[in-house]
Design a protein around this motif. Structure first.
Motif, PDB file in Angstrom:
ATOM      1  N   ASP A  66       0.935  -1.127   0.061  1.00  0.00           N
ATOM      2  CA  ASP A  66       0.039  -0.091  -0.060  1.00  0.00           C
ATOM      3  C   ASP A  66       0.861   1.244   0.109  1.00  0.00           C
ATOM      4  OD1 ASP A  66      -3.131  -1.167   1.212  1.00  0.00           O
ATOM      5  OD2 ASP A  66      -1.194  -2.312   1.336  1.00  0.00           O
ATOM      6  N   GLU A  68       4.315   1.905  -0.544  1.00  0.00           N
ATOM      7  CA  GLU A  68       5.422   2.162  -1.890  1.00  0.00           C
ATOM      8  C   GLU A  68       4.974   1.987  -3.156  1.00  0.00           C
ATOM      9  OE1 GLU A  68       9.341   0.577   0.201  1.00  0.00           O
ATOM     10  OE2 GLU A  68       7.875  -0.969   0.462  1.00  0.00           O
ATOM     11  N   THR A  69       3.867   1.396  -3.322  1.00  0.00           N
ATOM     12  CA  THR A  69       3.141   0.978  -4.713  1.00  0.00           C
ATOM     13  C   THR A  69       1.803   1.288  -4.769  1.00  0.00           C
ATOM     14  OG1 THR A  69       2.398  -1.097  -4.443  1.00  0.00           O
ATOM     15  CG2 THR A  69       4.730  -0.955  -4.350  1.00  0.00           C
ATOM     16  N   THR A  70       1.495   1.151  -6.202  1.00  0.00           N
ATOM     17  CA  THR A  70      -0.150   1.578  -6.633  1.00  0.00           C
ATOM     18  C   THR A  70      -0.759   0.274  -6.287  1.00  0.00           C
ATOM     19  OG1 THR A  70       0.683   0.740  -8.896  1.00  0.00           O
ATOM     20  CG2 THR A  70       0.759   3.022  -8.496  1.00  0.00           C
ATOM     21  N   LEU A  86       2.465  -3.296 -11.173  1.00  0.00           N
ATOM     22  CA  LEU A  86       2.525  -2.037 -10.204  1.00  0.00           C
ATOM     23  C   LEU A  86       3.605  -0.932 -10.481  1.00  0.00           C
ATOM     24  CD1 LEU A  86       1.854  -3.924  -6.928  1.00  0.00           C
ATOM     25  CD2 LEU A  86       0.293  -3.078  -8.464  1.00  0.00           C
ATOM     26  N   ARG A  87       3.187  -0.033 -10.042  1.00  0.00           N
ATOM     27  CA  ARG A  87       4.211   1.189 -10.225  1.00  0.00           C
ATOM     28  C   ARG A  87       4.517   2.007  -8.751  1.00  0.00           C
ATOM     29  NH1 ARG A  87       4.597  -0.771 -14.003  1.00  0.00           N
ATOM     30  NH2 ARG A  87       4.514   0.127 -16.502  1.00  0.00           N
ATOM     31  N   ARG A  89       5.485   4.485  -5.755  1.00  0.00           N
ATOM     32  CA  ARG A  89       4.779   5.934  -5.698  1.00  0.00           C
ATOM     33  C   ARG A  89       6.040   6.751  -4.994  1.00  0.00           C
ATOM     34  NH1 ARG A  89      -0.693   6.134  -4.894  1.00  0.00           N
ATOM     35  NH2 ARG A  89      -1.613   4.050  -4.636  1.00  0.00           N
ATOM     36  N   ASP A  90       5.857   8.214  -5.248  1.00  0.00           N
ATOM     37  CA  ASP A  90       7.055   9.154  -4.987  1.00  0.00           C
ATOM     38  C   ASP A  90       6.828   9.594  -3.286  1.00  0.00           C
ATOM     39  OD1 ASP A  90       4.938  11.102  -4.657  1.00  0.00           O
ATOM     40  OD2 ASP A  90       5.434  12.124  -6.526  1.00  0.00           O
ATOM     41  N   PRO A  95       1.675   8.100  -7.771  1.00  0.00           N
ATOM     42  CA  PRO A  95       2.095   7.357  -8.443  1.00  0.00           C
ATOM     43  C   PRO A  95       3.278   7.797  -9.448  1.00  0.00           C
ATOM     44  CG  PRO A  95      -0.203   7.127  -8.490  1.00  0.00           C
ATOM     45  CD  PRO A  95       0.052   8.286  -7.822  1.00  0.00           C
ATOM     46  N   THR A  96       4.123   7.036  -9.827  1.00  0.00           N
ATOM     47  CA  THR A  96       5.324   7.263 -10.599  1.00  0.00           C
ATOM     48  C   THR A  96       5.288   6.338 -11.964  1.00  0.00           C
ATOM     49  OG1 THR A  96       7.179   5.957  -9.828  1.00  0.00           O
ATOM     50  CG2 THR A  96       6.791   7.923  -8.744  1.00  0.00           C
ATOM     51  N   ASP A  97       6.235   6.642 -12.867  1.00  0.00           N
ATOM     52  CA  ASP A  97       6.177   5.597 -13.914  1.00  0.00           C
ATOM     53  C   ASP A  97       7.261   4.521 -13.652  1.00  0.00           C
ATOM     54  OD1 ASP A  97       4.402   7.351 -15.536  1.00  0.00           O
ATOM     55  OD2 ASP A  97       6.123   8.627 -16.303  1.00  0.00           O
TER      56      ASP A  97
END
Length: 280
Positions: A66, A68-70, A86-87, A89-90, A95-97
């Motif tokens: 939850d 660190e990621t999408t 998954l991507r 998170r900043d 979410p980042t790419d």
């Protein structure tokens, strides 16, 4: 500018370890680009590992997806295919790419890249030995064996480190004995050498000992040079973690450098090097 790899004081070189693969505080964690950059420069860099539902290892710190990621839910309940979708998170949770990597992906990335001979990637295993079944150990070995010469595995579980290094010939080992109650008890007893002896008895093959920075400074305040004590037994010391760069943290870093630690783990290697006044 000078790349944030190390600083030398009084003839002793101390690496600035890129905690969670961050070069600067604003970086998202665990991106392949920063890991490759660190390895090309000859830096020390750290990533965390958590076992997935398919017996692989996700390059994540938490045992849930939850923060660190999408994704959502336990890493242990997620398949490799689901994790790869998954991507990251900043730092603000957006979410980042950047994709979430598995250990297979990380191994393949490094196997195809130029790596400086001084570069060292720390694989910090975040769980205990009970999660390491035959399937997980086999996948670990397959992913890491081709690039093991530039890696060290660490954990707070000495048994987990023994199991992981046991399946990859040449993989270096580290151990983190920074258990607060244990340290407080030995500090109160005045027998801090016991803390050193017990750590090395638990992990006799560990070449790097990872210590919470306050253990280093509190031991020094009590008149015991814990860095020198480990050095006398042929071990190197990593002091973790300097999370931000300000007057208070710079005072701590000054003490750690004076005590001769071999690495300082930091979330902002670039900012820390600049604040230390290292010329560009």
């Amino acid at each position: 500018m000078t790349d944030p790899v190390s600083v030398t004081r009084a003839g002793h070189r101390t690496f600035l370890k890129w905690h969670r693969a961050r070069r600067r505080a604003s970086d998202p964690v665990f991106t392949g680009a920063r890991i490759l950059e660190a390895m090309r420069l000859g830096a020390s860099v750290e990533v965390d590992l958590v076992v997935t539902g398919d017996g692989n290892f996700a390059v994540l710190h938490d045992t849930t997806l939850d923060r660190e990621t999408t994704g959502r839910g336990p890493v242990a309940a997620a398949s490799d295919a689901a994790i790869r979708r998954l991507r990251l998170r900043d730092n603000d949770g957006a979410p980042t790419d950047h994709p979430v990597m598995l250990l297979d992906d990380l191994g393949a990335l490094l196997a195809a890249a130029p790596i400086h001979p001084d570069a060292l990637l720390q694989l910090d295993y975040k769980q205990d030995e009970t999660v390491l079944d035959e399937r997980a150990l086999s996948r670990f070995a397959r992913a890491i064996a081709p690039v093991a010469r530039n890696m060290i595995v660490s954990s707070g579980s000495a048994r987990a480190v023994q199991m992981l290094t046991g399946v990859v010939p040449g993989l270096r080992s580290g151990y983190d004995p920074s258990e607060e109650e244990t340290f407080r008890a030995t500090l109160a007893s005045g027998r801090l050498q016991d803390f050193v002896d017990d750590a090395l008895a638990a992990a006799p093959d560990a070449e790097m000992i990872y210590l919470y920075w306050e253990i280093v400074t509190r031991a020094a305040d009590a008149g015991f040079d814990i860095v020198a004590a480990f050095h006398a037994r042929g071990r190197r010391i990593d002091a973790w973690t300097i999370q931000s760069v300000d007057a208070a943290s710079l005072a701590v870093v000054g003490r750690l450098l004076a005590l001769g630690v071999d690495q300082i783990t930091t979330d902002d290697p670039e900012g820390l090097l600049a604040a230390l006044g290292v010329p560009a």
